[in-house]
Design an enzyme around this catalytic site. Structure first.
Site, PDB file in Angstrom:
ATOM      1  N   GLU A 175       1.336  -0.262  -4.942  1.00 53.41           N
ATOM      2  CA  GLU A 175       0.429   0.848  -5.248  1.00 53.41           C
ATOM      3  C   GLU A 175       1.175   2.174  -5.136  1.00 53.41           C
ATOM      4  OE1 GLU A 175      -3.425   3.209  -3.516  1.00 53.41           O
ATOM      5  OE2 GLU A 175      -1.685   2.733  -2.318  1.00 53.41           O
ATOM      6  N   ASP A 226       0.811  -1.212   0.000  1.00 48.43           N
ATOM      7  CA  ASP A 226       0.000   0.000   0.000  1.00 48.43           C
ATOM      8  C   ASP A 226       0.853   1.274   0.000  1.00 48.43           C
ATOM      9  OD1 ASP A 226      -2.786   1.148   0.761  1.00 48.43           O
ATOM     10  OD2 ASP A 226      -1.467   2.004   2.282  1.00 48.43           O
TER      11      ASP A 226
HETATM   12  C1  GLC Z   1      -3.845   3.400  -0.100  1.00 50.10           C
HETATM   13  C2  GLC Z   1      -5.166   2.693  -0.010  1.00 50.10           C
HETATM   14  C3  GLC Z   1      -6.184   3.653   0.528  1.00 50.10           C
HETATM   15  C4  GLC Z   1      -5.746   4.098   1.899  1.00 50.10           C
HETATM   16  C5  GLC Z   1      -4.358   4.702   1.855  1.00 50.10           C
HETATM   17  C6  GLC Z   1      -3.770   4.864   3.219  1.00 50.10           C
HETATM   18  O1  GLC Z   1      -3.823   4.364  -1.063  1.00 50.10           O
HETATM   19  O2  GLC Z   1      -5.517   2.172  -1.255  1.00 50.10           O
HETATM   20  O3  GLC Z   1      -7.452   3.081   0.581  1.00 50.10           O
HETATM   21  O4  GLC Z   1      -6.652   5.037   2.391  1.00 50.10           O
HETATM   22  O5  GLC Z   1      -3.458   3.906   1.144  1.00 50.10           O
HETATM   23  O6  GLC Z   1      -3.382   3.629   3.727  1.00 50.10           O
END
Ligand code: GLC
Length: 668
Positions: free
Chosen positions: A302, A232
């Site tokens: 991500e 993440d």
């Molecule tokens: C990422 C997740 C999101 C979350 C953020 C903080 O972008 O996809 O849903 O709020 O991280 O962890």
């Protein structure tokens, strides 16, 4: 020869675009599971509730595993299920090695994991390395400067004090959910950094102890048998240590205000050079497990970054690999239901042309942070988008509900729970809230769509669940999104999909975007409509190696009856209907998907042989630029790391000017 065609409905178009051609794989080797399997994202709160509390849970997921088997889905990524106070619905973790009681217990997890293994399904955990919850014991220890935890988080002294004696934050940094990224702690008499909500303090990766703990947590889950991780928000792992103020983002959306994250250009808080080193460390651990038993684990990352070049670095290198793939958000950020066939051509071409040698491209159109594909592209485009992403070479990710064409729900301010929406306030929450795309999975036409027996579910079930649900679509005598999806899933198992060539282009003056995939003379052709008029495609002329007749393999729901599935057609005159059956295009107004109009125009004004080249780049163009069509680029939606890259030329396309130069690639 097996001749297959996958058709679909349409969109709009302007100009000629390039063709990309990749040869068939000359040395076909079996693909690894994460390359060939559909990866399906479950948002656990919304998948299936087994105990009637209105929130999904692990037992619920286990009870629905057959859905994946029936659809030929091979792997499942579950958004965070760790212990969490739920300030960011699981992305605020208070124990990295235990299960949140709302979702069940470690035993429930083991049971789920075993049940998945029995069915041959892979399990990917969401892992959140950037921050913990403020209720994690580490944070409490850090607040009290206890032992090795003293510097587990990013603590900073105030820049000074205002006239009333209040401490001033060290820099102007803004968190992703609005407002300062620094929070004062009275006990420690310092600020701590939080790039997300204040209950999500950033872990300090300058401290090697932090990395050790995170690797230990990953090891815990690898030992428990997980097959990989979705890492993440990795772009936020490091910050520039000078703590300088960030500049205003010149590409900010017109609706943006200074407390919004996208108002600023995040040159000191996002994508700092050492991110890749950290990813490589995570990867090393994963590879140790893969090498030990020969079963490959996978790491997908991500990060919403400004340029593809930067993102591609997240693959690492051959010698020092990082992600198996960084998520490709281009079909979320840079295209929508109004995009031309050229925009798609640019996005698709760019990935295949720029990706590092030997790496795997990935495609997705939705996730829990972005409005649903049917909402961004229009409901008529649901099958088209599934066809587009599932048949291109590369990994593919389906966000739950995309297989049945779920769309965003309308959520009132009173029902809003997402911190991104709540922090924006009642007047602006619709711009930021992620609740609309997180509503319960629609299994049947029963109450609560078969998701829960509770009187009230955590987010409201979409009222369209009576028509849009798994059961109805599975049992439909005619066509359905689910049936199309299953057919696409089957196609991914063919050699043409696995090893076939790719010829992708827009045709018919960009009324169509399509591609062929051919392996040893067998294959399929996808034709997606991008026009409001019906057009006739001469596929034998447009694409190489297409036979004179072919069988219609699948079509978008509602496609013209004369091209019914299974019918034989002449490939020199394939009629593709208009993209929208109904002239009212049901896509949301631009502001709903953070669309930003950024102009990037050039002209050369010549009078009496004297020329005056002019350029304009930015959001408030002069008339000559506005009227040239050189604009309309999506700025990147939710987590734009500084507003996105546009680089469109005056034709209104994406990509760099030279990128679309046919000669450059010499294929046309
Ligand atoms: C990422 C997740 C999101 C979350 C953020 C903080 O972008 O996809 O849903 O709020 O991280 O962890």
């Amino acid at each position: 020869m097996k001749r297959l065609l996958a058709f679909c409905l349409l969109a709009i178009s302007y100009r000629l675009s390039a063709t990309i051609k990749l040869p068939q794989n000359p040395d076909p080797q079996p693909l690894t599971w994460w390359q060939s399997d559909i990866i399906y994202q479950i948002y656990p709160r919304s998948h299936q509730d087994s105990n009637g509390d209105g929130v999904g849970d692990l037992k619920g997921i286990e009870s629905r595993l057959d859905h994946f088997v029936e659809l030929g889905i091979g792997s499942v990524w579950i958004s965070p299920i760790y212990q969490s106070p739920m300030k960011d619905f699981g992305y605020d973790i208070s124990n990295f090695t235990d299960i949140e009681p709302t979702f069940g217990t470690l035993d429930d997890f083991k049971s789920l994991s075993n049940a998945m293994k029995e069915r041959g399904l892979k399990l990917i955990m969401d892992f959140v390395p950037n921050h913990s919850s403020d209720l994690h014991p580490w944070f409490n220890k850090s607040v009290h400067s206890e032992g090795k935890y003293k510097d587990f988080y990013v603590w900073l002294d105030p820049k000074g004090y205002d006239e009333e004696g209040n401490p001033i934050p060290p820099a102007n940094w803004i968190n992703h959910f609005s407002g300062s990224a620094f929070e004062w702690n009275d006990i420690r008499q310092q600020f701590y950094l939080h790039q997300f909500v204040k209950e999500q303090p950033d872990l300090n990766y300058e401290n090697p102890e932090v990395m050790k703990e995170m690797l230990a947590a990953m090891k815990f889950w690898l030992d428990a048998g997980v097959d990989g991780f979705r890492m993440d928000a990795v772009q936020t792992l490091f910050e520039d240590q000078r703590y300088l103020d960030e500049p205003v983002n010149p590409d900010r959306p017109p609706t943006s205000i200074p407390t919004d994250h996208n108002y600023w250009k995040h040159i000191y808080t996002i994508n700092q050079p050492r991110v890749i080193d950290a990813l490589a460390e995570f990867r090393k651990l994963i590879d140790i497990y893969s090498l030990a038993d020969g079963i490959e684990r996978c790491m997908m990352t991500e990060a919403y970054l400004d340029t593809l070049e930067e993102l591609l670095k997240y693959y690492g290198t051959k010698e020092n690999p990082a992600a198996h793939f960084p998520f490709n958000f281009d079909l979320i950020r840079y295209a929508n239901g109004n995009s031309s066939a050229a925009a798609f051509a640019d996005i698709v071409d760019e990935w295949y042309l720029k990706k590092p040698e030997g790496s795997t491209v990935n495609w997705l159109v939705g996730n829990h942070d972005n409005f649903r594909v049917g909402t961004r592209y229009g409901e008529d485009a649901i099958d088209k988008m599934n066809m587009l992403i599932m048949l291109l070479p590369g990994s593919v990710v389906t966000y739950y509900g995309e297989e049945i064409g779920m769309v965003d729900n309308v959520i009132s301010w009173e029902d809003t729970v997402d911190p991104a929406g709540c922090n924006a306030g009642p007047d602006r929450y619709v711009l930021f809230s992620r609740d609309p795309e997180r509503c319960p999975m629609q299994w049947s036409d029963e109450d609560n769509a078969g998701f829960s027996t509770a009187n009230k579910t955590w987010l409201p079930v979409h009222p369209n669940h009576k028509e849009v649900n798994v059961e109805v679509q599975k049992n439909a005598t005619g066509e359905s999104h689910l049936k199309v999806y299953k057919q696409l899933s089957d196609l991914r198992k063919t050699e043409a999909w696995k090893y076939g060539s790719l010829e992708a282009k827009s045709t018919n003056d960009e009324a169509i975007y399509g591609y062929s995939r051919i392996f040893n003379n067998q294959g399929f052709l996808f034709l997606g409509s991008f026009s409001n008029q019906a057009v006739t495609v001469n596929a034998t002329q447009e694409f190489e190696g297409i036979p004179a007749t072919a069988t219609v393999y699948t079509t978008s729901v509602g496609f013209e009856p004369e091209t019914a599935i299974g019918s034989s057609i002449s490939t020199s005159s394939i009629v593709i209907g208009a993209k929208h059956k109904n002239p009212i295009v049901k896509i949301l107004p631009a502001t709903r998907f953070r669309r930003q109009t950024t102009y990037n125009c050039r002209r050369n004004e010549c009078t009496n042989g004297v020329c005056n080249p002019q350029t304009y780049e930015g959001p408030d163009p002069p008339d000559w630029c506005k009227n040239s069509g050189g604009g309309e680029f999506d700025s990147g939606r939710f987590f734009g790391g500084g507003g996105g890259t546009f680089g469109g030329d005056s034709s209104g396309r994406f990509g760099q000017g030279s990128f679309r130069d046919d000669d450059l690639f010499g294929w046309k």
